[in-house]
Design a protein around this motif. Sequence first.
Motif, PDB file in Angstrom:
ATOM      1  N   LYS A  77     124.936 122.507  95.113  1.00  0.00           N
ATOM      2  CA  LYS A  77     124.017 121.446  95.536  1.00  0.00           C
ATOM      3  C   LYS A  77     123.880 121.414  97.059  1.00  0.00           C
ATOM      4  N   ALA A  78     124.998 121.607  97.764  1.00  0.00           N
ATOM      5  CA  ALA A  78     124.960 121.624  99.227  1.00  0.00           C
ATOM      6  C   ALA A  78     124.141 122.807  99.731  1.00  0.00           C
ATOM      7  N   MET A  79     124.286 123.962  99.106  1.00  0.00           N
ATOM      8  CA  MET A  79     123.504 125.131  99.489  1.00  0.00           C
ATOM      9  C   MET A  79     122.021 124.911  99.198  1.00  0.00           C
ATOM     10  N   ALA A  80     121.726 124.261  98.081  1.00  0.00           N
ATOM     11  CA  ALA A  80     120.322 123.972  97.735  1.00  0.00           C
ATOM     12  C   ALA A  80     119.715 123.006  98.754  1.00  0.00           C
ATOM     13  N   ARG A  81     120.496 122.043  99.204  1.00  0.00           N
ATOM     14  CA  ARG A  81     119.987 121.107 100.232  1.00  0.00           C
ATOM     15  C   ARG A  81     119.713 121.854 101.525  1.00  0.00           C
ATOM     16  N   LEU A  82     120.568 122.783 101.893  1.00  0.00           N
ATOM     17  CA  LEU A  82     120.346 123.571 103.110  1.00  0.00           C
ATOM     18  C   LEU A  82     119.067 124.415 103.010  1.00  0.00           C
ATOM     19  N   VAL A  83     118.878 125.035 101.850  1.00  0.00           N
ATOM     20  CA  VAL A  83     117.698 125.863 101.638  1.00  0.00           C
ATOM     21  C   VAL A  83     116.433 124.999 101.672  1.00  0.00           C
ATOM     22  N   ASP A  84     116.477 123.836 101.002  1.00  0.00           N
ATOM     23  CA  ASP A  84     115.331 122.934 101.000  1.00  0.00           C
ATOM     24  C   ASP A  84     115.040 122.426 102.412  1.00  0.00           C
ATOM     25  N   GLY A  85     116.053 122.192 103.188  1.00  0.00           N
ATOM     26  CA  GLY A  85     115.873 121.710 104.552  1.00  0.00           C
ATOM     27  C   GLY A  85     115.261 122.766 105.457  1.00  0.00           C
ATOM     28  N   GLU A  86     115.589 124.024 105.228  1.00  0.00           N
ATOM     29  CA  GLU A  86     115.044 125.109 106.051  1.00  0.00           C
ATOM     30  C   GLU A  86     113.581 125.383 105.728  1.00  0.00           C
ATOM     31  N   GLU A  87     113.212 125.181 104.440  1.00  0.00           N
ATOM     32  CA  GLU A  87     111.832 125.450 104.051  1.00  0.00           C
ATOM     33  C   GLU A  87     110.876 124.357 104.509  1.00  0.00           C
ATOM     34  N   ALA A  88     111.389 123.167 104.694  1.00  0.00           N
ATOM     35  CA  ALA A  88     110.508 122.048 105.046  1.00  0.00           C
ATOM     36  C   ALA A  88     110.039 122.084 106.456  1.00  0.00           C
TER      37      ALA A  88
END
Length: 88
Positions: A77-88
């Motif tokens: 979940k933490a990795m998914a949040r990081l990925v989502d944050g980079e794409e935004a």
Amino acid sequence: MQNQTDNPMHSKAWAMLQASRCGARTRSGRPCQSPAMPNGRCRMHGGPSPGAPKGNRNAWKHGARSASTMGAAAWIKAMARLVDGEEA
């Protein structure tokens, strides 16, 4: 006739009569008169096992909620949040 003191069954029966009693309250309200085990209760009111041992592997069902699985899910979940944050 045989003397009662020579009978080996007599000593076992006497030991059973001298054993401490359970003392748990029965449904009639009187104390239980069954012989107590080392934990202080009889086999019907507590028995030799007070429950499952700590870390009982026999009770393991699937591991979906184990500490290692929950830790891995939190990491994902933490990795998914990081990925989502980079794409935004």
